[in-house]
Design a protein around this motif. Structure first.
Motif, PDB file in Angstrom:
ATOM      1  N   ASN A  63      -3.943  -4.219   1.683  1.00 31.78           N
ATOM      2  CA  ASN A  63      -3.733  -5.604   1.259  1.00 31.78           C
ATOM      3  C   ASN A  63      -4.198  -6.529   2.378  1.00 31.78           C
ATOM      4  O   ASN A  63      -4.601  -6.079   3.452  1.00 31.78           O
ATOM      5  CB  ASN A  63      -2.277  -5.870   0.872  1.00 31.78           C
ATOM      6  CG  ASN A  63      -1.303  -5.565   1.993  1.00 31.78           C
ATOM      7  OD1 ASN A  63      -1.378  -6.173   3.067  1.00 31.78           O
ATOM      8  ND2 ASN A  63      -0.397  -4.629   1.777  1.00 31.78           N
ATOM      9  N   TRP A 108      -7.595  -3.544  -1.670  1.00 34.40           N
ATOM     10  CA  TRP A 108      -7.047  -2.991  -2.913  1.00 34.40           C
ATOM     11  C   TRP A 108      -6.848  -4.104  -3.941  1.00 34.40           C
ATOM     12  O   TRP A 108      -6.402  -5.202  -3.616  1.00 34.40           O
ATOM     13  CB  TRP A 108      -5.724  -2.280  -2.622  1.00 34.40           C
ATOM     14  CG  TRP A 108      -5.219  -1.439  -3.753  1.00 34.40           C
ATOM     15  CD1 TRP A 108      -5.920  -0.491  -4.453  1.00 34.40           C
ATOM     16  CD2 TRP A 108      -3.905  -1.466  -4.308  1.00 34.40           C
ATOM     17  NE1 TRP A 108      -5.116   0.073  -5.406  1.00 34.40           N
ATOM     18  CE2 TRP A 108      -3.882  -0.497  -5.347  1.00 34.40           C
ATOM     19  CE3 TRP A 108      -2.751  -2.197  -4.035  1.00 34.40           C
ATOM     20  CZ2 TRP A 108      -2.737  -0.254  -6.109  1.00 34.40           C
ATOM     21  CZ3 TRP A 108      -1.618  -1.954  -4.779  1.00 34.40           C
ATOM     22  CH2 TRP A 108      -1.617  -0.996  -5.812  1.00 34.40           C
ATOM     23  N   ARG A 109      -7.212  -3.820  -5.188  1.00 30.01           N
ATOM     24  CA  ARG A 109      -7.166  -4.758  -6.307  1.00 30.01           C
ATOM     25  C   ARG A 109      -8.205  -5.874  -6.194  1.00 30.01           C
ATOM     26  O   ARG A 109      -8.148  -6.861  -6.912  1.00 30.01           O
ATOM     27  CB  ARG A 109      -5.762  -5.356  -6.493  1.00 30.01           C
ATOM     28  CG  ARG A 109      -4.707  -4.328  -6.892  1.00 30.01           C
ATOM     29  CD  ARG A 109      -3.360  -4.975  -7.064  1.00 30.01           C
ATOM     30  NE  ARG A 109      -2.353  -4.016  -7.518  1.00 30.01           N
ATOM     31  CZ  ARG A 109      -1.050  -4.272  -7.627  1.00 30.01           C
ATOM     32  NH1 ARG A 109      -0.600  -5.489  -7.297  1.00 30.01           N
ATOM     33  NH2 ARG A 109      -0.211  -3.354  -8.048  1.00 30.01           N
ATOM     34  N   GLU A 111      -8.894  -8.123  -3.834  1.00 26.81           N
ATOM     35  CA  GLU A 111      -8.604  -9.419  -3.211  1.00 26.81           C
ATOM     36  C   GLU A 111      -9.720  -9.805  -2.250  1.00 26.81           C
ATOM     37  O   GLU A 111     -10.398  -8.963  -1.678  1.00 26.81           O
ATOM     38  CB  GLU A 111      -7.258  -9.366  -2.495  1.00 26.81           C
ATOM     39  CG  GLU A 111      -6.062  -9.205  -3.431  1.00 26.81           C
ATOM     40  CD  GLU A 111      -4.747  -9.296  -2.687  1.00 26.81           C
ATOM     41  OE1 GLU A 111      -4.243 -10.431  -2.523  1.00 26.81           O
ATOM     42  OE2 GLU A 111      -4.236  -8.246  -2.263  1.00 26.81           O
ATOM     43  N   ASN A 265     -15.554 -11.816 -11.640  1.00 24.15           N
ATOM     44  CA  ASN A 265     -14.363 -11.309 -12.330  1.00 24.15           C
ATOM     45  C   ASN A 265     -14.411 -11.525 -13.842  1.00 24.15           C
ATOM     46  O   ASN A 265     -13.848 -10.758 -14.604  1.00 24.15           O
ATOM     47  CB  ASN A 265     -13.108 -11.980 -11.761  1.00 24.15           C
ATOM     48  CG  ASN A 265     -12.882 -11.620 -10.309  1.00 24.15           C
ATOM     49  OD1 ASN A 265     -13.067 -10.480  -9.912  1.00 24.15           O
ATOM     50  ND2 ASN A 265     -12.503 -12.600  -9.498  1.00 24.15           N
TER      51      ASN A 265
END
Length: 333
Positions: A63, A108-109, A111, A265
């Protein structure tokens, strides 16, 4: 008579040399995959008249406040590792394609890496040590390959702004092991605040500038939208006295692609192949003839050419779209 012929020959050779040296970097950002690559994966890049590829190994953090970067592990895709970088680069070099090694970090994800920021001095120190290990792994690999360009970081604004002394020291450590040209890939809204441009060789910009709010802009619309950004870039270039390199540039083949070109996105959106081609023509018109502009790397190019892009695809890749034919034409000039 012999003297005149000799002088004429020298003029011709000098002219040829100057043209060769002024050749722009006509690059593609070659996406890492699970696989090794072979001639079949390189041939489409050659057909696109590209003379450079950016190869992009990856490190991963959990993160935005995590200080440890995981990299070069067996859990990663082959192309994201050191061995993958070496295999890809050597295959391209056999075809006389030059290399920029451009390490990335993935949060992660998904960002945004520009927001990586630590909450304590202790964690900043851990991040700096971890990033140093990560980046020197690939600086040494770039040195072993005699890669022409090494990118010391990609879109890391908060890390750069908050720890300027670290980056000055890191550049010295990189130069101790790698003797080629250095750049940094600053995000389009970050580049003016990077404090170390004078310490490296190119002003690197990921050039996703907003250039039009229209649904389907013309080439002229895009070019008009570029004017304030181009003037700001030129102002910095004159101050720093380093050439500008678009470490990434590109547009999705979708309506309104000039409004927020960085937006990857949004999957939905009407396919607009002409808008992508118009935008690429405009950026080439505005920059490729400038002496202070070194060239750029289009975002992005996948190894399995036949299986990507196409007339129903609204993503960034130009592959199997009118944009690919245009790139072939523009890069071949």
């Amino acid at each position: 008579m012999k003297t005149k012929k000799l002088l004429l020959l020298l003029v011709i050779l000098l002219n040829f040399s100057c043209k060769s040296q002024s050749k722009k970097i006509n690059g593609v950002s070659f996406v890492a995959s699970r696989d090794t690559i072979s001639t079949q994966h390189i041939t489409p890049v050659l057909k696109a008249q590209s003379n450079y590829v950016a190869l992009m190994p990856f490190g991963f953090i959990k993160n935005l406040a995590t200080p440890t970067i995981t990299h070069n592990t067996k859990r990663q895709w082959f192309g994201e590792t050191e061995n993958g970088l070496l295999q890809y680069a050597k295959r391209f070099q056999k075809e006389n394609v030059r290399i920029m090694v451009k390490p990335h970090i993935w949060v992660w994800r998904g960002e945004f890496t520009g927001n990586i920021k630590m909450d304590s001095e202790e964690n900043w120190q851990v991040l700096e040590d971890s990033y140093t290990a990560f980046i020197l792994t690939y600086a040494k690999a770039a040195a072993s390959l005699n890669a022409e360009i090494f990118c010391i970081g990609t879109e890391l604004e908060q890390f750069v702004v908050n720890r300027p002394a670290f980056w000055q020291q890191l550049i010295q450590k990189i130069r101790a092991v790698y003797k080629g040209k250095l750049t940094y890939a600053a995000n389009w809204d970050e580049y003016s605040r990077v404090p170390f441009w004078k310490e490296i060789d190119y002003i690197g910009i990921d050039a996703y500038f907003p250039v039009s709010d229209l649904k389907s802009p013309t080439v002229a619309d895009y070019e008009a939208g570029w004017q304030p950004h181009k003037q700001a870039i030129l102002k910095l270039q004159k101050s720093v006295k380093k050439p500008v390199l678009f470490t990434e540039f590109g547009y999705r083949s979708v309506d309104f692609n000039g409004k927020e070109p960085w937006d990857s996105n949004r999957i939905e959106g009407s396919v607009n192949l002409q808008a992508q081609a118009n935008a690429l023509q405009a950026i080439h018109n505005q920059f490729w003839q400038e002496e202070w502009f070194a060239g750029g790397f289009i975002w992005k190019w996948f190894h399995r050419h036949a299986n990507v892009g196409g007339e129903k695809n609204n993503r960034f890749t130009p592959q199997n779209k009118p944009a690919e034919e245009l790139i072939r034409k523009l890069y071949g000039l």
